[in-house]
Design a protein around this motif. Structure first.
Motif, short mmCIF file in Angstrom:
data_model
loop_
_atom_site.label_atom_id
_atom_site.label_comp_id
_atom_site.label_asym_id
_atom_site.label_seq_id
_atom_site.Cartn_x
_atom_site.Cartn_y
_atom_site.Cartn_z
N LEU A 278 -54.33 27.85 -18.47
CA LEU A 278 -53.48 28.32 -17.38
C LEU A 278 -54.32 28.78 -16.19
CD1 LEU A 278 -50.85 30.34 -19.46
CD2 LEU A 278 -50.42 28.26 -18.15
N ARG A 279 -55.43 29.41 -16.47
CA ARG A 279 -56.30 29.89 -15.39
C ARG A 279 -56.80 28.71 -14.54
NH1 ARG A 279 -59.28 32.92 -18.26
NH2 ARG A 279 -58.38 34.95 -17.74
N ASP A 280 -57.00 27.56 -15.19
CA ASP A 280 -57.51 26.39 -14.48
C ASP A 280 -56.41 25.59 -13.78
OD1 ASP A 280 -60.08 26.98 -15.30
OD2 ASP A 280 -59.96 25.69 -17.09
N CYS A 281 -55.19 25.58 -14.33
CA CYS A 281 -54.19 24.64 -13.83
C CYS A 281 -53.11 25.28 -12.95
CB CYS A 281 -53.52 23.90 -14.99
SG CYS A 281 -52.42 24.91 -16.01
N VAL A 282 -52.92 26.57 -13.05
CA VAL A 282 -51.88 27.23 -12.25
C VAL A 282 -52.41 27.52 -10.85
CG1 VAL A 282 -50.45 29.30 -12.01
CG2 VAL A 282 -50.68 28.20 -14.24
N THR A 283 -51.62 27.18 -9.85
CA THR A 283 -51.99 27.43 -8.45
C THR A 283 -50.90 28.28 -7.80
OG1 THR A 283 -50.80 25.56 -7.46
CG2 THR A 283 -52.96 25.10 -8.45
N PRO A 284 -51.12 28.76 -6.58
CA PRO A 284 -50.06 29.51 -5.88
C PRO A 284 -48.80 28.68 -5.64
CG PRO A 284 -52.19 29.92 -4.86
CD PRO A 284 -52.41 28.82 -5.85
N HIS A 285 -48.88 27.36 -5.77
CA HIS A 285 -47.73 26.49 -5.53
C HIS A 285 -46.99 26.13 -6.81
CE1 HIS A 285 -49.20 26.10 -1.45
NE2 HIS A 285 -50.37 25.68 -1.91
N THR A 286 -47.44 26.63 -7.96
CA THR A 286 -46.79 26.31 -9.23
C THR A 286 -45.42 26.98 -9.31
OG1 THR A 286 -48.95 26.11 -10.32
CG2 THR A 286 -47.02 26.38 -11.73
N ASP A 287 -44.39 26.18 -9.60
CA ASP A 287 -43.02 26.70 -9.70
C ASP A 287 -42.75 27.35 -11.04
OD1 ASP A 287 -42.36 25.55 -7.18
OD2 ASP A 287 -42.07 23.61 -8.17
N MET A 288 -43.26 26.74 -12.11
CA MET A 288 -42.89 27.15 -13.45
C MET A 288 -43.95 26.71 -14.45
SD MET A 288 -40.83 28.35 -15.87
CE MET A 288 -39.48 28.89 -14.82
N VAL A 289 -44.18 27.55 -15.45
CA VAL A 289 -45.05 27.21 -16.58
C VAL A 289 -44.20 27.19 -17.84
CG1 VAL A 289 -46.93 28.02 -18.06
CG2 VAL A 289 -47.16 28.17 -15.58
N VAL A 290 -44.27 26.09 -18.59
CA VAL A 290 -43.57 25.98 -19.87
C VAL A 290 -44.62 25.86 -20.97
CG1 VAL A 290 -41.95 24.66 -21.28
CG2 VAL A 290 -41.57 24.89 -18.81
N CYS A 291 -44.55 26.74 -21.95
CA CYS A 291 -45.48 26.72 -23.07
C CYS A 291 -44.71 26.43 -24.36
CB CYS A 291 -46.21 28.05 -23.21
SG CYS A 291 -47.28 28.47 -21.82
N VAL A 292 -45.04 25.32 -25.01
CA VAL A 292 -44.48 25.01 -26.32
C VAL A 292 -45.38 25.67 -27.36
CG1 VAL A 292 -43.86 23.20 -27.95
CG2 VAL A 292 -43.49 22.85 -25.50
N LEU A 293 -44.83 26.63 -28.10
CA LEU A 293 -45.63 27.42 -29.03
C LEU A 293 -45.45 26.90 -30.45
CD1 LEU A 293 -44.75 31.00 -27.68
CD2 LEU A 293 -46.59 29.47 -26.95
N PRO A 294 -46.52 26.92 -31.26
CA PRO A 294 -46.41 26.42 -32.64
C PRO A 294 -45.53 27.29 -33.54
CG PRO A 294 -48.57 27.38 -32.26
CD PRO A 294 -47.89 27.32 -30.93
N ASP A 295 -45.39 28.55 -33.20
CA ASP A 295 -44.56 29.46 -33.99
C ASP A 295 -44.23 30.68 -33.15
OD1 ASP A 295 -46.79 31.33 -34.17
OD2 ASP A 295 -47.64 30.00 -35.69
N GLY A 296 -43.55 31.66 -33.75
CA GLY A 296 -43.13 32.85 -33.02
C GLY A 296 -44.10 34.01 -33.11
N GLU A 297 -45.37 33.73 -33.35
CA GLU A 297 -46.36 34.79 -33.50
C GLU A 297 -46.39 35.67 -32.25
OE1 GLU A 297 -49.80 37.02 -33.69
OE2 GLU A 297 -49.98 35.21 -32.49
N LYS A 298 -46.20 36.98 -32.45
CA LYS A 298 -45.97 37.90 -31.35
C LYS A 298 -47.21 38.08 -30.47
CE LYS A 298 -44.02 42.52 -30.46
NZ LYS A 298 -45.11 43.15 -29.71
N TYR A 299 -48.39 38.13 -31.08
CA TYR A 299 -49.60 38.38 -30.31
C TYR A 299 -49.84 37.27 -29.29
CZ TYR A 299 -54.52 38.97 -29.11
OH TYR A 299 -55.70 39.11 -28.42
N ARG A 300 -49.67 36.00 -29.70
CA ARG A 300 -49.87 34.89 -28.79
C ARG A 300 -48.86 34.95 -27.63
NH1 ARG A 300 -48.23 31.22 -31.81
NH2 ARG A 300 -50.17 30.64 -32.86
N TYR A 301 -47.60 35.17 -27.96
CA TYR A 301 -46.56 35.27 -26.93
C TYR A 301 -46.87 36.39 -25.94
CZ TYR A 301 -41.98 36.18 -24.83
OH TYR A 301 -40.95 36.41 -23.93
N ASN A 302 -47.25 37.55 -26.45
CA ASN A 302 -47.53 38.70 -25.58
C ASN A 302 -48.70 38.43 -24.65
OD1 ASN A 302 -45.45 39.99 -26.87
ND2 ASN A 302 -46.72 41.50 -27.93
#
Length: 406
Positions: free
Chosen positions: A94-118
């Motif tokens: 995300l640090r490399d690909c997100v720019t000030p012009h990015t509208d939305m980031v979608v992350c497909v997560l392998p599971d509901g692990e709370k630490y990763r989501y947070n």
């Protein structure tokens, strides 16, 4: 006992109206098949996924291409990045690909692990502020329910980018609606979070969200003046004039704290509003009650229909209070919500306050149906819970004018 009904209302999308009678449970299908009230384009967006779930990510893209045209959303191709399941991999990408012009980031997560989501949400709400949507890969399995799931995802994404799904006519002109609620971390004894969410246009389609960090367990909110001032500034940017009145729905306090609200919270609001000659109505919302109501028909008892109001006999003479059954339920017993108007210079009559309150229960964009409390109240709850439970730091101010926490 005196009972009256408030149904039904007509919700407006961009091109048509659809009604919500007392037996209507939700309007997901109607909202999917008509253009959204205010659709935001997905012009510059990124999609992150793990290699194990590339099929799920592609299934999401196919479904997005199917549902977005009828909803009026213009969607360009996503920039896709494969990551591993470590939170650091997501954040470095995300640090490399997100720019000030990015509208939305979608992350497909392998599971509901709370630490990763947070960790992902903390990065995207504080250090690199951009609206984001996290989806667990298992929910994206191709099948009969995928279009319904994708519709809900698209609606959430649209709101997070500042769009609007539908509206309801309140009948009041130049009125701001505010919800206030608190989150308390009783397990870890972290700081309590007060959520403050205010409508910033007359259609209730734009919202300003603020949060206040407080001492652990503190319920009465400090800093309401600065929250209100930010909300009024946002209103002025959208409408070019200040509101005539403000209606506050305050959740999370008991009957024993009403005087404390009058002594501590309300003066913070009144002192600022009085300088601007804006009137105030302050309503306390109670969900945790034991009271139940039934309709008797042919010697059988049934839940009251959605929109039922009780404002006599079981209310208290010294209070300006009422109950509303806002939700529809065929199973179990439906729980009413109790409302108590403890301060009022707007001087709305009881019928107007009750109808207004019920209408606002239709305006929560995370559910295409009627909820138990007015939308600003539930937005404040969601905001306080999200900040207190997931990111635990103050979100970046650039996100305050969108519902990034849905």
């Amino acid at each position: 006992m005196y009972r009256k009904s408030l149904f039904c209302w007509f919700l407006s999308s961009a091109t048509q109206q659809f009604d919500t009678g007392p037996q209507i449970r939700d309007w997901l299908r109607e909202s999917r098949n008509t253009p959204l009230l205010s659709a935001k384009s997905l012009s510059n967006w990124v999609l992150l996924y793990t290699g194990e779930y590339v099929i799920n990510a592609r299934a999401l893209l196919r479904s997005l291409h199917r549902v977005t045209p009828t909803m009026g959303i213009t969607m360009r191709s996503a920039r896709m990045y494969e990551v591993n399941d470590d939170p650091r991999s997501y954040i470095d990408t995300l640090r490399d690909c997100v720019t000030p012009h990015t509208d939305m980031v979608v992350c497909v997560l392998p599971d509901g692990e709370k630490y990763r989501y947070n960790e992902i949400k903390r990065f995207l709400c504080i250090h690199c502020p951009v609206p984001s949507q996290c989806v667990i890969a298992e929910t994206l399995i191709p099948g009969s329910t995928l279009l319904t799931i994708t519709t809900k995802i698209v609606q959430q994404m649209n709101c997070k980018m500042g769009g609007a799904l539908w509206k309801v006519e309140t009948g009041l002109q130049k009125t701001m609606f505010i919800g206030i609620d608190c989150f308390h971390d009783i397990i870890n004894r972290q700081k309590s979070i007060a959520g403050f969410v205010a409508s910033t246009n007359e259609e209730l389609t734009k919202w300003c969200s603020q949060c206040v960090f407080q001492e652990p367990g503190q319920e009465l909110v400090d800093g309401l003046s600065s929250c209100l001032e930010a909300a009024l500034d946002s209103w002025f940017r959208n409408v070019q004039e200040q509101p005539d009145s403000v209606v506050v729905y305050r959740d999370g306090v008991g009957d024993g704290q009403l005087q404390a609200l009058l002594d501590h919270e309300i003066p913070q609001l009144v002192n600022l509003l009085r300088k601007r000659q804006v009137k105030l109505t302050f309503i306390v919302v109670k969900k945790r009650i034991n009271t139940r109501f039934f309709v008797e028909c042919q010697e059988h008892l049934y839940n009251p229909p959605s929109g039922t109001v009780i404002d006599a006999a079981l209310t208290r003479e010294e209070w300006y209070d009422f109950y509303i059954v806002s939700q529809f339920s065929k199973h179990g017993t439906v729980t009413p919500t109790h409302y108590n108007v403890i301060y009022d210079t707007v001087c709305l009559d009881p019928d107007t306050v009750q109808r207004l309150t019920y209408k606002l229960c239709h305006m929560y964009y995370n559910f295409p149906g009627i909820i138990r409390v007015p939308a600003p109240c539930h937005y404040a709850h969601k905001l306080a819970y999200f900040v207190g439970q997931n990111i635990q730091q103050e979100p970046h101010n650039s996100l305050s004018d969108c519902l990034y926490y849905l």
